[in-house]
Enzyme design. Sequence first.
Site, PDB file in Angstrom:
ATOM      1  N   TYR A  78       0.843  -1.199   0.000  1.00 45.36           N
ATOM      2  CA  TYR A  78       0.000   0.000   0.000  1.00 45.36           C
ATOM      3  C   TYR A  78       0.873   1.242   0.000  1.00 45.36           C
ATOM      4  CZ  TYR A  78      -3.703   3.271   0.861  1.00 45.36           C
ATOM      5  OH  TYR A  78      -4.573   4.315   0.714  1.00 45.36           O
ATOM      6  N   PHE A 130      -6.807  21.707 -24.865  1.00 47.93           N
ATOM      7  CA  PHE A 130      -7.135  20.289 -24.946  1.00 47.93           C
ATOM      8  C   PHE A 130      -8.376  20.078 -24.090  1.00 47.93           C
ATOM      9  CE2 PHE A 130      -7.133  15.792 -23.951  1.00 47.93           C
ATOM     10  CZ  PHE A 130      -7.220  15.321 -25.256  1.00 47.93           C
ATOM     11  N   THR A 131      -9.238  19.159 -24.516  1.00 47.76           N
ATOM     12  CA  THR A 131     -10.570  19.002 -23.919  1.00 47.76           C
ATOM     13  C   THR A 131     -10.536  18.850 -22.394  1.00 47.76           C
ATOM     14  OG1 THR A 131     -10.404  16.652 -24.405  1.00 47.76           O
ATOM     15  CG2 THR A 131     -11.571  18.011 -26.017  1.00 47.76           C
ATOM     16  N   ASP A 221       2.240  20.170 -20.575  1.00 47.20           N
ATOM     17  CA  ASP A 221       1.541  18.911 -20.783  1.00 47.20           C
ATOM     18  C   ASP A 221       2.520  18.032 -21.566  1.00 47.20           C
ATOM     19  OD1 ASP A 221       0.097  16.757 -21.669  1.00 47.20           O
ATOM     20  OD2 ASP A 221      -1.746  17.887 -22.003  1.00 47.20           O
ATOM     21  N   LYS A 264       0.333   7.596 -23.579  1.00 40.56           N
ATOM     22  CA  LYS A 264       0.778   7.917 -24.943  1.00 40.56           C
ATOM     23  C   LYS A 264       2.274   7.601 -25.067  1.00 40.56           C
ATOM     24  CE  LYS A 264      -3.199  10.381 -24.537  1.00 40.56           C
ATOM     25  NZ  LYS A 264      -4.028  10.346 -23.319  1.00 40.56           N
ATOM     26  N   ARG A 388     -12.565  15.561 -34.293  1.00 43.15           N
ATOM     27  CA  ARG A 388     -11.901  16.630 -33.557  1.00 43.15           C
ATOM     28  C   ARG A 388     -12.287  17.956 -34.198  1.00 43.15           C
ATOM     29  NH1 ARG A 388      -9.784  14.987 -28.571  1.00 43.15           N
ATOM     30  NH2 ARG A 388     -12.038  14.894 -28.580  1.00 43.15           N
ATOM     31  N   PHE A 455     -18.520  14.981 -26.552  1.00 37.96           N
ATOM     32  CA  PHE A 455     -18.145  14.121 -27.695  1.00 37.96           C
ATOM     33  C   PHE A 455     -18.046  12.646 -27.321  1.00 37.96           C
ATOM     34  CE2 PHE A 455     -14.628  16.043 -25.551  1.00 37.96           C
ATOM     35  CZ  PHE A 455     -13.840  14.972 -25.225  1.00 37.96           C
TER      36      PHE A 455
HETATM   37  C1  P61 Z   1      -6.438  11.132 -26.796  1.00 40.34           C
HETATM   38  F1  P61 Z   1     -11.175  12.381 -27.226  1.00 40.34           F
HETATM   39  N1  P61 Z   1      -5.731  12.184 -24.808  1.00 40.34           N
HETATM   40  O1  P61 Z   1      -5.700  11.937 -27.409  1.00 40.34           O
HETATM   41  P1  P61 Z   1      -5.825  10.980 -19.990  1.00 40.34           P
HETATM   42  N2  P61 Z   1      -3.384  15.910 -22.477  1.00 40.34           N
HETATM   43  C2  P61 Z   1      -3.312  15.490 -23.753  1.00 40.34           C
HETATM   44  C3  P61 Z   1      -4.001  14.364 -24.136  1.00 40.34           C
HETATM   45  O2  P61 Z   1      -3.920  13.963 -25.393  1.00 40.34           O
HETATM   46  C4  P61 Z   1      -4.794  13.645 -23.180  1.00 40.34           C
HETATM   47  C5  P61 Z   1      -4.819  14.132 -21.846  1.00 40.34           C
HETATM   48  C6  P61 Z   1      -4.128  15.254 -21.537  1.00 40.34           C
HETATM   49  C7  P61 Z   1      -6.508  11.263 -25.329  1.00 40.34           C
HETATM   50  C8  P61 Z   1      -7.601  10.525 -24.594  1.00 40.34           C
HETATM   51  C9  P61 Z   1      -8.797  11.402 -24.717  1.00 40.34           C
HETATM   52  O3  P61 Z   1     -11.189  14.599 -25.753  1.00 40.34           O
HETATM   53  C10 P61 Z   1     -10.523  13.478 -25.315  1.00 40.34           C
HETATM   54  O4  P61 Z   1      -4.751  10.022 -19.607  1.00 40.34           O
HETATM   55  C11 P61 Z   1      -2.499  16.253 -24.718  1.00 40.34           C
HETATM   56  O5  P61 Z   1      -6.651  10.531 -21.146  1.00 40.34           O
HETATM   57  O6  P61 Z   1      -6.650  11.388 -18.813  1.00 40.34           O
HETATM   58  C12 P61 Z   1      -5.566  12.531 -23.540  1.00 40.34           C
HETATM   59  O7  P61 Z   1      -5.014  12.267 -20.454  1.00 40.34           O
HETATM   60  C13 P61 Z   1      -5.638  13.454 -20.793  1.00 40.34           C
HETATM   61  C14 P61 Z   1      -9.566  11.357 -25.868  1.00 40.34           C
HETATM   62  C15 P61 Z   1      -8.969  12.446 -23.845  1.00 40.34           C
HETATM   63  C16 P61 Z   1     -10.428  12.372 -26.143  1.00 40.34           C
HETATM   64  C17 P61 Z   1      -9.867  13.470 -24.121  1.00 40.34           C
HETATM   65  O8  P61 Z   1      -7.070  10.226 -27.340  1.00 40.34           O
END
Ligand code: P61
Length: 463
Positions: A78, A130-131, A221, A264, A388, A455
């Site tokens: 833990y 970013f979303t 980021d 990623k 997108r 979305f």
């Molecule tokens: C992706 F449709 N990305 O690209 P988490 N920062 C950045 C990202 O690309 C990102 C996160 C933070 C995704 C998954 C995803 O609108 C969307 O580990 C540059 O996913 O929490 C994530 O990181 C967030 C798809 C996220 C989406 C949001 O496919």
Amino acid sequence: MAYPKPSRRSWAEPWKIKMVEPIRMTTSADREKFMVEAGYNTFLLRSEDVYIDLLTDSGTNAMSDRQWSGLMLGDEAYAGSRNFYNLWEAVTRYYGYKYLVPTHQGRGAEHILSKIMIHAGDTIPGNMYFTTTRLHQELAGGTFVDVIIDEAHDPANAHPFKGNVDLAKLRHVIDEAGPGKIPYVSIAGTVNMAGGQPQSMENLRAVRAICQPQGIPIVLDATRAVENAYFIQQREPGYQSKKVAEILKEYCSYTDTCTMSAKKDALVNIGGWLATNEQGLFEEARNMVVVYEGLHTYGGLAGRDMEAMACGIAESVQDDHIRARIGQVEYLGNHLLDWGIPIVQPIGGHAVFLDAKAFYPHIPQSQYPAQALACYVYIDSGVRTMERGAVSAGRDPKTGEERFPNLELVRVTIPRRVYTQAHMDVVAESVLEVFEQREQARGLKMTYEPKYLRFFQARFEPA
Ligand code: P61
């Protein structure tokens, strides 16, 4: 002659395949039915109904044999897991930050960071939204302001660093709001919503020179910062003989803190972190993570997940890995360009982005041309992609009005180490087919709209 002699020598992936996962081809009649059931939203398809899954590069990576063996070394204590210390050491060695707080994924880190740093009425300038990042900034009472260069909003502009901050815009935002109302500048390398476009080292250094004297921190980021470092090596004078690992460390050195979705670049299926050089922020974050994620030495992850991440980070910065990773994206993009298909240029790091406005000039943006294009590609071939554009941009929280961004794109996203060149050929041919049928395409209307990040779960029907 079917195969003309090559004009140059080819490269290949620096790995071979040890285990495979069968995928299933469906008929186009099946796929039409699945698309209706999914409310014309590719996020709502079942993955078993997808042939080649290019929805995202997030958590869809293939791990190496070393990473898989790392899973067996999970120390599931833990508190104080050995794997946490291995991860911390890897983040410090390759990204350079002093302190680490693990989180279950990127938005976990964004949540904690936003809650600590942003106060009601604050302004956060950044190189395109970013979303999830913007939503956490807004939920904390802040307002995101886009300060990316204008070229980033033009799909056909071939600027080599479309992720760059427009320094005049940044200065203007700081002057307008006052430095005391800017908790940090939000920088992403590479910029996802701009088409996976990089920022130059020179530009980040210039942002630093503006922020530092005014006491404004920079939060990176770092989700695809390794890919950004590769583009710097390829495109920026003075970096050709440097290793990607070295460039990454220099890039991060101009920032104070980073949030990371390790799903990623870091070649894992789950994980993230917040890392910083600021001891005060570290202590607050380490305390807050226990409220939302888990103890500060696991942050919502298993020990084995942290071990796979530590190992994945080291693999991700290898030059031959990243050349093959981005090389595969370029291979697909160049196919489409050769056939005259409109995509965002230059080709991005993690995906090829189709320009839906250029595909479908007859569909108004209020009928979501990119959402429709993603559906047509799926129905044609079972290839899953992601909208997108206007659907992703959502609504302005103050006015409630829909936001209609210049970029109305479909992201054809390539998972790392998962698909072959033959898969890319199938994808390119499907996009060509849909392009050739473009005049018959119809738009969509939204029939269900969730409140947050619409979305993911919105539903549509033909307009
Ligand atoms: C992706 F449709 N990305 O690209 P988490 N920062 C950045 C990202 O690309 C990102 C996160 C933070 C995704 C998954 C995803 O609108 C969307 O580990 C540059 O996913 O929490 C994530 O990181 C967030 C798809 C996220 C989406 C949001 O496919």
